[in-house]
Design a protein around this motif. Structure first.
Motif, PDB file in Angstrom:
ATOM      1  N   THR A   1    -124.693 135.384 -16.711  1.00 56.28           N
ATOM      2  CA  THR A   1    -124.450 134.847 -18.053  1.00 56.28           C
ATOM      3  C   THR A   1    -123.198 133.969 -18.051  1.00 56.28           C
ATOM      4  O   THR A   1    -122.305 134.145 -17.230  1.00 56.28           O
ATOM      5  CB  THR A   1    -124.285 135.980 -19.083  1.00 56.28           C
ATOM      6  OG1 THR A   1    -123.238 136.843 -18.661  1.00 56.28           O
ATOM      7  CG2 THR A   1    -125.581 136.770 -19.226  1.00 56.28           C
ATOM      8  N   THR A   2    -123.178 133.015 -18.994  1.00 59.72           N
ATOM      9  CA  THR A   2    -122.089 132.048 -19.102  1.00 59.72           C
ATOM     10  C   THR A   2    -121.289 132.300 -20.387  1.00 59.72           C
ATOM     11  O   THR A   2    -121.751 133.038 -21.268  1.00 59.72           O
ATOM     12  CB  THR A   2    -122.657 130.614 -19.167  1.00 59.72           C
ATOM     13  OG1 THR A   2    -123.370 130.480 -20.416  1.00 59.72           O
ATOM     14  CG2 THR A   2    -123.603 130.339 -17.996  1.00 59.72           C
ATOM     15  N   PRO A   3    -120.133 131.651 -20.533  1.00 52.12           N
ATOM     16  CA  PRO A   3    -119.397 131.770 -21.806  1.00 52.12           C
ATOM     17  C   PRO A   3    -120.236 131.313 -23.006  1.00 52.12           C
ATOM     18  O   PRO A   3    -120.145 131.912 -24.081  1.00 52.12           O
ATOM     19  CB  PRO A   3    -118.173 130.880 -21.589  1.00 52.12           C
ATOM     20  CG  PRO A   3    -117.937 130.959 -20.108  1.00 52.12           C
ATOM     21  CD  PRO A   3    -119.324 130.990 -19.508  1.00 52.12           C
ATOM     22  N   ASP A   4    -121.057 130.270 -22.845  1.00 49.05           N
ATOM     23  CA  ASP A   4    -121.947 129.850 -23.938  1.00 49.05           C
ATOM     24  C   ASP A   4    -122.948 130.956 -24.279  1.00 49.05           C
ATOM     25  O   ASP A   4    -123.245 131.200 -25.447  1.00 49.05           O
ATOM     26  CB  ASP A   4    -122.700 128.567 -23.568  1.00 49.05           C
ATOM     27  CG  ASP A   4    -121.811 127.329 -23.627  1.00 49.05           C
ATOM     28  OD1 ASP A   4    -120.696 127.422 -24.195  1.00 49.05           O
ATOM     29  OD2 ASP A   4    -122.234 126.283 -23.104  1.00 49.05           O
ATOM     30  N   ASP A   5    -123.476 131.621 -23.247  1.00 52.57           N
ATOM     31  CA  ASP A   5    -124.377 132.760 -23.482  1.00 52.57           C
ATOM     32  C   ASP A   5    -123.661 133.831 -24.301  1.00 52.57           C
ATOM     33  O   ASP A   5    -124.235 134.417 -25.223  1.00 52.57           O
ATOM     34  CB  ASP A   5    -124.832 133.385 -22.155  1.00 52.57           C
ATOM     35  CG  ASP A   5    -125.818 132.524 -21.378  1.00 52.57           C
ATOM     36  OD1 ASP A   5    -126.520 131.699 -21.993  1.00 52.57           O
ATOM     37  OD2 ASP A   5    -125.885 132.704 -20.149  1.00 52.57           O
ATOM     38  N   HIS A   6    -122.412 134.085 -23.968  1.00 56.52           N
ATOM     39  CA  HIS A   6    -121.664 135.152 -24.650  1.00 56.52           C
ATOM     40  C   HIS A   6    -121.455 134.818 -26.130  1.00 56.52           C
ATOM     41  O   HIS A   6    -121.506 135.716 -26.978  1.00 56.52           O
ATOM     42  CB  HIS A   6    -120.328 135.397 -23.943  1.00 56.52           C
ATOM     43  CG  HIS A   6    -120.503 135.891 -22.539  1.00 56.52           C
ATOM     44  ND1 HIS A   6    -119.471 135.981 -21.632  1.00 56.52           N
ATOM     45  CD2 HIS A   6    -121.625 136.293 -21.865  1.00 56.52           C
ATOM     46  CE1 HIS A   6    -119.940 136.438 -20.476  1.00 56.52           C
ATOM     47  NE2 HIS A   6    -121.238 136.625 -20.601  1.00 56.52           N
TER      48      HIS A   6
ATOM     49  N   THR B   1    -134.624 130.062 -25.220  1.00 58.93           N
ATOM     50  CA  THR B   1    -133.936 131.255 -24.710  1.00 58.93           C
ATOM     51  C   THR B   1    -133.755 132.226 -25.855  1.00 58.93           C
ATOM     52  O   THR B   1    -133.352 131.824 -26.955  1.00 58.93           O
ATOM     53  CB  THR B   1    -132.557 130.890 -24.119  1.00 58.93           C
ATOM     54  OG1 THR B   1    -132.746 129.996 -23.020  1.00 58.93           O
ATOM     55  CG2 THR B   1    -131.820 132.138 -23.628  1.00 58.93           C
ATOM     56  N   MET B   2    -134.073 133.492 -25.604  1.00 56.15           N
ATOM     57  CA  MET B   2    -133.841 134.540 -26.587  1.00 56.15           C
ATOM     58  C   MET B   2    -132.550 135.273 -26.236  1.00 56.15           C
ATOM     59  O   MET B   2    -132.379 135.709 -25.102  1.00 56.15           O
ATOM     60  CB  MET B   2    -135.004 135.536 -26.619  1.00 56.15           C
ATOM     61  CG  MET B   2    -134.803 136.633 -27.665  1.00 56.15           C
ATOM     62  SD  MET B   2    -136.154 137.820 -27.702  1.00 56.15           S
ATOM     63  CE  MET B   2    -137.477 136.787 -28.346  1.00 56.15           C
ATOM     64  N   TYR B   3    -131.662 135.379 -27.223  1.00 54.52           N
ATOM     65  CA  TYR B   3    -130.437 136.167 -27.081  1.00 54.52           C
ATOM     66  C   TYR B   3    -130.613 137.411 -27.930  1.00 54.52           C
ATOM     67  O   TYR B   3    -130.978 137.313 -29.113  1.00 54.52           O
ATOM     68  CB  TYR B   3    -129.222 135.358 -27.546  1.00 54.52           C
ATOM     69  CG  TYR B   3    -128.929 134.211 -26.612  1.00 54.52           C
ATOM     70  CD1 TYR B   3    -128.088 134.380 -25.528  1.00 54.52           C
ATOM     71  CD2 TYR B   3    -129.526 132.966 -26.803  1.00 54.52           C
ATOM     72  CE1 TYR B   3    -127.840 133.345 -24.650  1.00 54.52           C
ATOM     73  CE2 TYR B   3    -129.291 131.919 -25.929  1.00 54.52           C
ATOM     74  CZ  TYR B   3    -128.438 132.119 -24.855  1.00 54.52           C
ATOM     75  OH  TYR B   3    -128.204 131.099 -23.985  1.00 54.52           O
ATOM     76  N   THR B   4    -130.399 138.567 -27.335  1.00 56.04           N
ATOM     77  CA  THR B   4    -130.708 139.795 -28.042  1.00 56.04           C
ATOM     78  C   THR B   4    -129.663 140.870 -27.743  1.00 56.04           C
ATOM     79  O   THR B   4    -129.149 140.948 -26.620  1.00 56.04           O
ATOM     80  CB  THR B   4    -132.153 140.249 -27.705  1.00 56.04           C
ATOM     81  OG1 THR B   4    -132.477 141.388 -28.478  1.00 56.04           O
ATOM     82  CG2 THR B   4    -132.349 140.492 -26.232  1.00 56.04           C
TER      83      THR B   4
ATOM     84  N   VAL C   1    -131.654 136.717 -22.649  1.00 53.22           N
ATOM     85  CA  VAL C   1    -130.295 137.153 -22.326  1.00 53.22           C
ATOM     86  C   VAL C   1    -129.974 138.323 -23.249  1.00 53.22           C
ATOM     87  O   VAL C   1    -130.088 138.200 -24.469  1.00 53.22           O
ATOM     88  CB  VAL C   1    -129.270 136.019 -22.538  1.00 53.22           C
ATOM     89  CG1 VAL C   1    -127.865 136.501 -22.185  1.00 53.22           C
ATOM     90  CG2 VAL C   1    -129.641 134.798 -21.707  1.00 53.22           C
ATOM     91  N   PHE C   2    -129.612 139.470 -22.683  1.00 52.47           N
ATOM     92  CA  PHE C   2    -129.345 140.645 -23.509  1.00 52.47           C
ATOM     93  C   PHE C   2    -127.948 141.182 -23.251  1.00 52.47           C
ATOM     94  O   PHE C   2    -127.358 140.940 -22.196  1.00 52.47           O
ATOM     95  CB  PHE C   2    -130.396 141.739 -23.268  1.00 52.47           C
ATOM     96  CG  PHE C   2    -130.461 142.257 -21.855  1.00 52.47           C
ATOM     97  CD1 PHE C   2    -131.348 141.708 -20.935  1.00 52.47           C
ATOM     98  CD2 PHE C   2    -129.639 143.298 -21.456  1.00 52.47           C
ATOM     99  CE1 PHE C   2    -131.402 142.194 -19.634  1.00 52.47           C
ATOM    100  CE2 PHE C   2    -129.693 143.796 -20.158  1.00 52.47           C
ATOM    101  CZ  PHE C   2    -130.582 143.231 -19.243  1.00 52.47           C
TER     102      PHE C   2
END
Ligand SMILES: [Zn+2]
Length: 142
Positions: free
Chosen positions: A2-7, A78-81, A102-103
């Protein structure tokens, strides 16, 4: 990985989980981003207020994507959950053709927090009556 954007987007999913809890539901939230990273849709768990055991946010988003997006766009989402999708949601996410999930919390970590939250598998018997069912199914796919 995971990346900072993902976070940043995961934090929004966690905020949606907190909103679900504040609304009287289990604390789970999810969002879907398009190929360019913009948020397309957000959902919360509403299993209690809707009295619907399938009202998981991941399932609602996957159904929305399959209904509202063309397959090429869905394949770029992309699903963020807040929590790793359960088996039911994972199957629907795959069927909807999303690109990535991304969970934050894994299912294993959830079981540490809430032991016994999983359900045992239901026994299945079959196949049976092959000739009879084959006629109906083959008619559709002919
Ligand atoms: Zn689920």
């Amino acid at each position: 990985m995971t990346t900072p954007d993902d976070h940043t987007l995961l934090r929004r999913a966690i905020a949606l989980a907190a909103e679900a809890h504040a609304s009287g539901n289990p604390p789970f939230g999810s969002l879907l981003t398009g190929p360019d990273g913009t948020v397309l849709a957000e959902e919360q768990n509403t299993t209690l207020t809707d009295q619907d055991i399938t009202a998981h946010p991941e399932l609602k988003l996957a159904r929305w994507a399959a209904r509202e997006l063309d397959p090429a766009t869905a394949a770029g989402t992309t699903m963020y959950t807040s929590c790793q999708p359960c088996g039911m949601c994972e199957a629907v996410i795959q069927r909807a053709g999303l690109r990535r999930v991304v969970f934050a919390l894994s299912n294993e970590q959830l079981l540490d927090i809430r032991p016994g939250s999983g359900q045992p598998p239901v026994p299945q018997d079959g196949p049976a009556l092959l000739d009879e069912v084959r006629a109906v199914v083959a008619e559709y796919y002919r």
